[in-house]
Design a protein around this motif. Sequence first.
Motif, PDB file in Angstrom:
ATOM      1  N   PHE A 222       0.829  -1.204   0.000  1.00  0.00           N
ATOM      2  CA  PHE A 222       0.000   0.000   0.000  1.00  0.00           C
ATOM      3  C   PHE A 222       0.866   1.258   0.000  1.00  0.00           C
ATOM      4  CE2 PHE A 222      -2.732   3.097   2.399  1.00  0.00           C
ATOM      5  CZ  PHE A 222      -3.661   3.281   1.382  1.00  0.00           C
ATOM      6  N   ALA A 223       1.999   1.210   0.736  1.00  0.00           N
ATOM      7  CA  ALA A 223       2.907   2.357   0.771  1.00  0.00           C
ATOM      8  C   ALA A 223       3.485   2.631  -0.608  1.00  0.00           C
ATOM      9  CB  ALA A 223       4.027   2.109   1.772  1.00  0.00           C
ATOM     10  N   MET A 224       3.878   1.588  -1.301  1.00  0.00           N
ATOM     11  CA  MET A 224       4.472   1.781  -2.619  1.00  0.00           C
ATOM     12  C   MET A 224       3.431   2.275  -3.627  1.00  0.00           C
ATOM     13  SD  MET A 224       6.899  -0.812  -4.754  1.00  0.00           S
ATOM     14  CE  MET A 224       7.782  -0.257  -6.205  1.00  0.00           C
ATOM     15  N   VAL A 225       2.234   1.681  -3.593  1.00  0.00           N
ATOM     16  CA  VAL A 225       1.175   2.109  -4.507  1.00  0.00           C
ATOM     17  C   VAL A 225       0.804   3.570  -4.242  1.00  0.00           C
ATOM     18  CG1 VAL A 225      -1.233   1.752  -5.161  1.00  0.00           C
ATOM     19  CG2 VAL A 225       0.275  -0.214  -4.851  1.00  0.00           C
ATOM     20  N   THR A 226       0.671   3.930  -2.961  1.00  0.00           N
ATOM     21  CA  THR A 226       0.343   5.315  -2.620  1.00  0.00           C
ATOM     22  C   THR A 226       1.455   6.260  -3.063  1.00  0.00           C
ATOM     23  OG1 THR A 226      -0.869   4.509  -0.679  1.00  0.00           O
ATOM     24  CG2 THR A 226      -0.355   6.852  -0.751  1.00  0.00           C
ATOM     25  N   GLY A 227       2.710   5.819  -2.913  1.00  0.00           N
ATOM     26  CA  GLY A 227       3.824   6.637  -3.365  1.00  0.00           C
ATOM     27  C   GLY A 227       3.775   6.893  -4.860  1.00  0.00           C
ATOM     28  N   VAL A 228       3.462   5.854  -5.649  1.00  0.00           N
ATOM     29  CA  VAL A 228       3.332   6.030  -7.101  1.00  0.00           C
ATOM     30  C   VAL A 228       2.203   7.009  -7.412  1.00  0.00           C
ATOM     31  CG1 VAL A 228       2.766   4.881  -9.275  1.00  0.00           C
ATOM     32  CG2 VAL A 228       4.266   3.745  -7.624  1.00  0.00           C
ATOM     33  N   ALA A 229       1.076   6.859  -6.703  1.00  0.00           N
ATOM     34  CA  ALA A 229      -0.060   7.760  -6.928  1.00  0.00           C
ATOM     35  C   ALA A 229       0.317   9.204  -6.624  1.00  0.00           C
ATOM     36  CB  ALA A 229      -1.246   7.324  -6.072  1.00  0.00           C
TER      37      ALA A 229
ATOM     38  N   ALA B   5      10.559   4.536  -3.183  1.00  0.00           N
ATOM     39  CA  ALA B   5      10.571   3.871  -4.483  1.00  0.00           C
ATOM     40  C   ALA B   5       9.305   4.198  -5.264  1.00  0.00           C
ATOM     41  CB  ALA B   5      10.706   2.355  -4.298  1.00  0.00           C
ATOM     42  N   GLY B   6       8.161   4.186  -4.585  1.00  0.00           N
ATOM     43  CA  GLY B   6       6.909   4.541  -5.239  1.00  0.00           C
ATOM     44  C   GLY B   6       6.914   5.975  -5.730  1.00  0.00           C
ATOM     45  N   LEU B   7       7.408   6.886  -4.901  1.00  0.00           N
ATOM     46  CA  LEU B   7       7.500   8.291  -5.321  1.00  0.00           C
ATOM     47  C   LEU B   7       8.381   8.447  -6.553  1.00  0.00           C
ATOM     48  CD1 LEU B   7       8.012  10.101  -1.877  1.00  0.00           C
ATOM     49  CD2 LEU B   7       5.927  10.080  -3.240  1.00  0.00           C
ATOM     50  N   THR B   8       9.493   7.719  -6.558  1.00  0.00           N
ATOM     51  CA  THR B   8      10.422   7.810  -7.685  1.00  0.00           C
ATOM     52  C   THR B   8       9.781   7.300  -8.972  1.00  0.00           C
ATOM     53  OG1 THR B   8      12.294   7.508  -6.175  1.00  0.00           O
ATOM     54  CG2 THR B   8      12.696   7.136  -8.525  1.00  0.00           C
ATOM     55  N   ILE B   9       9.116   6.145  -8.879  1.00  0.00           N
ATOM     56  CA  ILE B   9       8.454   5.585 -10.061  1.00  0.00           C
ATOM     57  C   ILE B   9       7.386   6.554 -10.585  1.00  0.00           C
ATOM     58  CG2 ILE B   9       6.958   3.722 -10.883  1.00  0.00           C
ATOM     59  CD1 ILE B   9       8.383   1.884  -8.895  1.00  0.00           C
ATOM     60  N   GLY B  10       6.577   7.072  -9.682  1.00  0.00           N
ATOM     61  CA  GLY B  10       5.531   7.997 -10.088  1.00  0.00           C
ATOM     62  C   GLY B  10       6.089   9.255 -10.718  1.00  0.00           C
TER      63      GLY B  10
END
Length: 472
Positions: A156-163, A207-212
């Motif tokens: 959930f943290a990674m998905v939220t970071g991508v969002a 990592a999610g923030l970076t991908i997003g």
Amino acid sequence: MGSFLGLYVQPTSDDWCGAWMSRELGILGIANHFYEVQNGRITNGVVTGIVFAHGLTGPKLLPFLLVLFLLAGLVLLARGVFRLLGWEVPPSVTIAAATVVCVLLFFAGASPYQALLWAPSTVSHTLPSVLTVWSGLAALGASRRGRPAKGLALVFAMVTGVAIGTLSEPFTIVSGVFAAGAVAVLLPGRRSPRHWYPVSWCLLWCAGLTIGFVLLYTSPGAAWRRTQQPQQTSLLSSTELTATAQDWIHIWESVSEQRAYLAAVAVGLILGLAAATAERTARSAAGEPEAARGGRHLRRWVLTLLPVVLMGMCSFGVAYGLRMGYGPTGWTYVRTWSNFLFPMLLLLCTCGAVAGRALTRWQSSGGRSRPMVFAVTATAVVASVASLWAVAALVPTVRETAKDTVTRSVDWDRQDLLVRRMAAQGSKVVPYRPLRIGDLAEPYATPGYSGDWVAQCVARYYKVERIQKPAP
């Protein structure tokens, strides 16, 4: 009051574009438009499509939903943190402190209308804070459960970071800086696998923030947007960095002039007093001695100063991004300040809580009960009065915002009825009188109709060929 004023919200500026795009393109269509044409913010397009899916109902309900979910999330998150620290704080005090933080976030800024009532701004600069609070709450709840729950929280943290990475560039900078700082603090001394959970959460968030952000930055929409503000000099040149530093100073000069932010320190002080008093009462009832103090002074100083340093870094990053995206006047886009004002409020509240707890323990170190009780009570009363005094500075702002919002809503309804009637009768050109609010764009502010994107969006909203100024 902010939730109630949502009922009187009417479209302006980007609202016009979001409304007709959602109606004609649908949620996926508007998300694709954001990615391909506008700015690359895919999640922003999805949320915008959802908000305007049922006309103006979404923008009217959004302020209430933001207040509800942010307030509930802050209360639950604070209770979880207090439980983790072993603090016993009355729920009423926690709710009061969370309410003050919400009030300051929505009304203490330079443009309350944009911070709470204007959907395009709240989606980009307020919603990310709400998502982060609930993601942190999920992580805290999973920490007390088994590996499956922790695994879900990490995903959930990674998905939220991508969002968030495809929702708001400023909040990507802010949350990324604080998450990286948390990793730097948590990483040393992590030997047991069970101690790696918070580090893993922060790393996956980054990592999610970076991908997003990579998805956003490499999008055709972001490439087009960069061409609208061509850079004459390198953004890493000494000239640009000096200018960014000046913008950063201007931002904090404006923020420091708002006395209402002192209320965050005051309510934090009350939280600390309540926690320390409850702890001392419990120890006295159990016949236990006072807890020992002292210890790792260096680490304590690092933990005290690091959030301040991170606050300066992330706000400077926001100022840098604003200059890159909007040029020399970028720092004046006050709606973007909410991205770092929210962690600033939490930091001020935390500092007050730590100070209140330390003050109570220091006053009780002599073992004299009555003077300690009097001192703690007097301090709590003074802190409460100070909090009310600070928040009272917002009353004129709230009154003015309410008056402007309701007055514009009445005028907008009257004009909307006239325009729709003319469009229904077959008119291809209809009159529209600008109704400005919250320092936002309205038609005719741009020379030439071809460059007046607001006027074109208004015409698309009413399904006419163009709008024009009404005759005097």
